[in-house]
Scaffold this motif. Structure first.
Motif, PDB file in Angstrom:
ATOM      1  N   THR A 181      -7.349 107.863 -27.011  1.00 54.80           N
ATOM      2  CA  THR A 181      -6.670 106.399 -27.537  1.00 54.80           C
ATOM      3  C   THR A 181      -5.664 106.156 -26.885  1.00 54.80           C
ATOM      4  OG1 THR A 181      -5.421 107.796 -29.083  1.00 54.80           O
ATOM      5  CG2 THR A 181      -7.682 106.914 -29.933  1.00 54.80           C
ATOM      6  N   ILE A 182      -4.910 105.279 -27.271  1.00 56.89           N
ATOM      7  CA  ILE A 182      -3.682 104.967 -26.562  1.00 56.89           C
ATOM      8  C   ILE A 182      -2.475 105.988 -27.056  1.00 56.89           C
ATOM      9  CG2 ILE A 182      -2.010 103.189 -26.526  1.00 56.89           C
ATOM     10  CD1 ILE A 182      -4.058 102.505 -24.722  1.00 56.89           C
ATOM     11  N   GLY A 183      -2.522 106.404 -28.154  1.00 57.85           N
ATOM     12  CA  GLY A 183      -1.559 107.467 -28.924  1.00 57.85           C
ATOM     13  C   GLY A 183      -1.805 108.663 -28.051  1.00 57.85           C
ATOM     14  N   ASP A 184      -2.898 108.895 -27.546  1.00 58.48           N
ATOM     15  CA  ASP A 184      -3.157 110.313 -26.948  1.00 58.48           C
ATOM     16  C   ASP A 184      -2.428 109.990 -25.438  1.00 58.48           C
ATOM     17  OD1 ASP A 184      -4.594 111.205 -28.902  1.00 58.48           O
ATOM     18  OD2 ASP A 184      -6.501 110.754 -28.220  1.00 58.48           O
ATOM     19  N   LEU A 185      -2.779 108.879 -24.679  1.00 61.63           N
ATOM     20  CA  LEU A 185      -2.162 108.583 -23.463  1.00 61.63           C
ATOM     21  C   LEU A 185      -0.660 108.697 -23.425  1.00 61.63           C
ATOM     22  CD1 LEU A 185      -2.548 107.707 -20.396  1.00 61.63           C
ATOM     23  CD2 LEU A 185      -2.412 105.282 -21.346  1.00 61.63           C
TER      24      LEU A 185
ATOM     25  N   THR B 259      -0.097  91.870 -23.205  1.00 62.72           N
ATOM     26  CA  THR B 259      -0.867  92.550 -24.222  1.00 62.72           C
ATOM     27  C   THR B 259      -0.040  93.758 -24.566  1.00 62.72           C
ATOM     28  OG1 THR B 259      -2.960  91.629 -23.533  1.00 62.72           O
ATOM     29  CG2 THR B 259      -2.915  93.566 -24.790  1.00 62.72           C
ATOM     30  N   THR B 260       0.333  94.148 -25.798  1.00 65.00           N
ATOM     31  CA  THR B 260       0.982  95.197 -26.239  1.00 65.00           C
ATOM     32  C   THR B 260      -0.176  96.405 -27.011  1.00 65.00           C
ATOM     33  OG1 THR B 260       2.843  94.396 -26.812  1.00 65.00           O
ATOM     34  CG2 THR B 260       2.514  96.456 -27.716  1.00 65.00           C
ATOM     35  N   PHE B 261      -0.412  97.541 -26.113  1.00 68.24           N
ATOM     36  CA  PHE B 261      -1.545  98.055 -26.806  1.00 68.24           C
ATOM     37  C   PHE B 261      -1.118  99.013 -28.042  1.00 68.24           C
ATOM     38  CE2 PHE B 261      -2.147  98.181 -22.023  1.00 68.24           C
ATOM     39  CZ  PHE B 261      -3.271  97.472 -21.885  1.00 68.24           C
ATOM     40  N   LYS B 262      -2.174  99.058 -29.003  1.00 69.22           N
ATOM     41  CA  LYS B 262      -1.867  99.706 -30.181  1.00 69.22           C
ATOM     42  C   LYS B 262      -2.669 100.888 -29.953  1.00 69.22           C
ATOM     43  CE  LYS B 262      -2.246  95.354 -32.385  1.00 69.22           C
ATOM     44  NZ  LYS B 262      -3.155  94.468 -33.371  1.00 69.22           N
TER      45      LYS B 262
ATOM     46  N   SER C  67      -8.948 102.918 -28.305  1.00 70.12           N
ATOM     47  CA  SER C  67      -9.445 103.653 -27.272  1.00 70.12           C
ATOM     48  C   SER C  67      -8.987 103.054 -25.866  1.00 70.12           C
ATOM     49  CB  SER C  67     -10.843 104.255 -27.485  1.00 70.12           C
ATOM     50  OG  SER C  67     -11.778 103.287 -27.105  1.00 70.12           O
ATOM     51  N   LEU C  68      -8.830 103.691 -24.935  1.00 72.61           N
ATOM     52  CA  LEU C  68      -8.787 103.075 -23.348  1.00 72.61           C
ATOM     53  C   LEU C  68      -9.964 102.446 -23.030  1.00 72.61           C
ATOM     54  CD1 LEU C  68      -7.135 106.267 -21.670  1.00 72.61           C
ATOM     55  CD2 LEU C  68      -5.998 104.207 -22.705  1.00 72.61           C
ATOM     56  N   ALA C  69     -11.300 102.836 -23.475  1.00 75.69           N
ATOM     57  CA  ALA C  69     -12.684 102.163 -22.961  1.00 75.69           C
ATOM     58  C   ALA C  69     -12.452 100.668 -23.967  1.00 75.69           C
ATOM     59  CB  ALA C  69     -13.831 103.025 -23.622  1.00 75.69           C
ATOM     60  N   ASP C  70     -12.092 100.706 -24.934  1.00 79.59           N
ATOM     61  CA  ASP C  70     -12.108  99.411 -25.940  1.00 79.59           C
ATOM     62  C   ASP C  70     -11.163  98.620 -25.184  1.00 79.59           C
ATOM     63  OD1 ASP C  70     -13.883 100.375 -27.744  1.00 79.59           O
ATOM     64  OD2 ASP C  70     -12.355 100.944 -29.007  1.00 79.59           O
ATOM     65  N   TYR C  71      -9.982  98.802 -24.605  1.00 75.52           N
ATOM     66  CA  TYR C  71      -9.279  98.047 -23.815  1.00 75.52           C
ATOM     67  C   TYR C  71      -9.584  97.840 -22.376  1.00 75.52           C
ATOM     68  CZ  TYR C  71      -5.458  97.581 -27.251  1.00 75.52           C
ATOM     69  OH  TYR C  71      -4.612  97.405 -28.268  1.00 75.52           O
TER      70      TYR C  71
ATOM     71  N   ILE D 108      -9.654  99.777 -19.850  1.00 76.09           N
ATOM     72  CA  ILE D 108      -8.926 100.787 -18.880  1.00 76.09           C
ATOM     73  C   ILE D 108      -9.498 101.599 -18.256  1.00 76.09           C
ATOM     74  CG2 ILE D 108      -6.860 101.955 -18.791  1.00 76.09           C
ATOM     75  CD1 ILE D 108      -5.675 100.952 -21.345  1.00 76.09           C
ATOM     76  N   HIS D 109      -9.679 101.288 -16.794  1.00 77.48           N
ATOM     77  CA  HIS D 109     -10.302 102.339 -15.908  1.00 77.48           C
ATOM     78  C   HIS D 109      -9.562 102.953 -15.097  1.00 77.48           C
ATOM     79  CE1 HIS D 109     -13.730  99.798 -17.653  1.00 77.48           C
ATOM     80  NE2 HIS D 109     -13.233  98.819 -17.198  1.00 77.48           N
ATOM     81  N   ASN D 110     -10.294 103.899 -14.244  1.00 82.86           N
ATOM     82  CA  ASN D 110      -9.339 104.650 -13.229  1.00 82.86           C
ATOM     83  C   ASN D 110      -8.821 104.074 -12.370  1.00 82.86           C
ATOM     84  OD1 ASN D 110      -9.120 106.910 -11.952  1.00 82.86           O
ATOM     85  ND2 ASN D 110     -10.771 106.858 -10.500  1.00 82.86           N
ATOM     86  N   GLY D 111      -7.667 104.267 -12.132  1.00 85.74           N
ATOM     87  CA  GLY D 111      -6.537 103.758 -11.283  1.00 85.74           C
ATOM     88  C   GLY D 111      -5.800 102.574 -11.573  1.00 85.74           C
ATOM     89  N   MET D 112      -6.043 102.224 -12.878  1.00 87.19           N
ATOM     90  CA  MET D 112      -5.234 101.054 -13.544  1.00 87.19           C
ATOM     91  C   MET D 112      -3.806 101.297 -13.601  1.00 87.19           C
ATOM     92  SD  MET D 112      -7.865  98.815 -16.078  1.00 87.19           S
ATOM     93  CE  MET D 112      -6.461  97.823 -16.336  1.00 87.19           C
ATOM     94  N   SER D 113      -3.012 100.353 -13.398  1.00 85.69           N
ATOM     95  CA  SER D 113      -1.511 100.562 -13.721  1.00 85.69           C
ATOM     96  C   SER D 113      -0.987  99.800 -14.729  1.00 85.69           C
ATOM     97  CB  SER D 113      -0.859 100.011 -12.493  1.00 85.69           C
ATOM     98  OG  SER D 113       0.488 100.189 -12.576  1.00 85.69           O
ATOM     99  N   LEU D 114      -0.279 100.728 -15.796  1.00 88.87           N
ATOM    100  CA  LEU D 114       0.106  99.815 -17.042  1.00 88.87           C
ATOM    101  C   LEU D 114       1.636  99.863 -17.064  1.00 88.87           C
ATOM    102  CD1 LEU D 114      -2.078 101.907 -19.560  1.00 88.87           C
ATOM    103  CD2 LEU D 114      -2.610  99.510 -18.559  1.00 88.87           C
ATOM    104  N   GLU D 115       2.354  98.740 -17.859  1.00 93.45           N
ATOM    105  CA  GLU D 115       3.731  98.807 -17.618  1.00 93.45           C
ATOM    106  C   GLU D 115       4.193  99.844 -18.919  1.00 93.45           C
ATOM    107  OE1 GLU D 115       4.177  94.572 -18.410  1.00 93.45           O
ATOM    108  OE2 GLU D 115       3.148  94.322 -16.853  1.00 93.45           O
ATOM    109  N   LEU D 116       5.227 100.550 -18.605  1.00 87.55           N
ATOM    110  CA  LEU D 116       5.777 101.410 -19.316  1.00 87.55           C
ATOM    111  C   LEU D 116       7.215 101.011 -19.990  1.00 87.55           C
ATOM    112  CD1 LEU D 116       5.990 104.444 -20.575  1.00 87.55           C
ATOM    113  CD2 LEU D 116       6.871 105.139 -18.645  1.00 87.55           C
TER     114      LEU D 116
END
Length: 116
Positions: free
Chosen positions: A66-70, A92-95, A99-103, A105-113
């Protein structure tokens, strides 16, 4: 028994410099437990989190995390509390509970922190 002994010897060589588990290590785990395919385990991906203040954090995780795990993994590397981290992609703000698969989010993707 010999299969597990061989896998324990080889596993020390399959960790990368930061201690994250590589895909080869996942395949080795599957082999040691007698599983025919490494795809019985969740596929590991690498996500890049950039805070645009000079800190880029690379995190290896599973697609079914999940995003929480990330956020917990990012918090462990950055030294920031997980509840103070916000992950976004464009507007989009992730909740945390999705899960990452639901959003998708794949290998190598960049997210804003962002920090709150």
């Amino acid at each position: 028994m010999a299969r597990q002994g061989l896998c324990k010897c080889l596993s020390t060589y399959l960790h990368d410099h930061q201690g994250a588990i590589t895909e080869a290590y996942v395949a080795l785990l599957a082999f040691s437990e007698g599983i025919d395919s490494a795809y019985a385990y969740a596929k590991m991906i690498e996500v890049i989190c950039n805070d645009r203040l000079g800190k880029k954090i690379r995190v290896k995780c599973n697609e079914d995390d999940t995003i929480g795990d990330l956020k917990k993994l990012v918090a462990a590397q950055s030294g920031t509390a997980a509840d103070r981290i916000v992950l976004k992609k464009w507007y989009t703000t992730f909740k945390d509970h999705i899960s990452l698969a639901d959003y998708e989010i794949h290998n190598g993707m960049s997210l804003e922190l962002y920090y709150t």
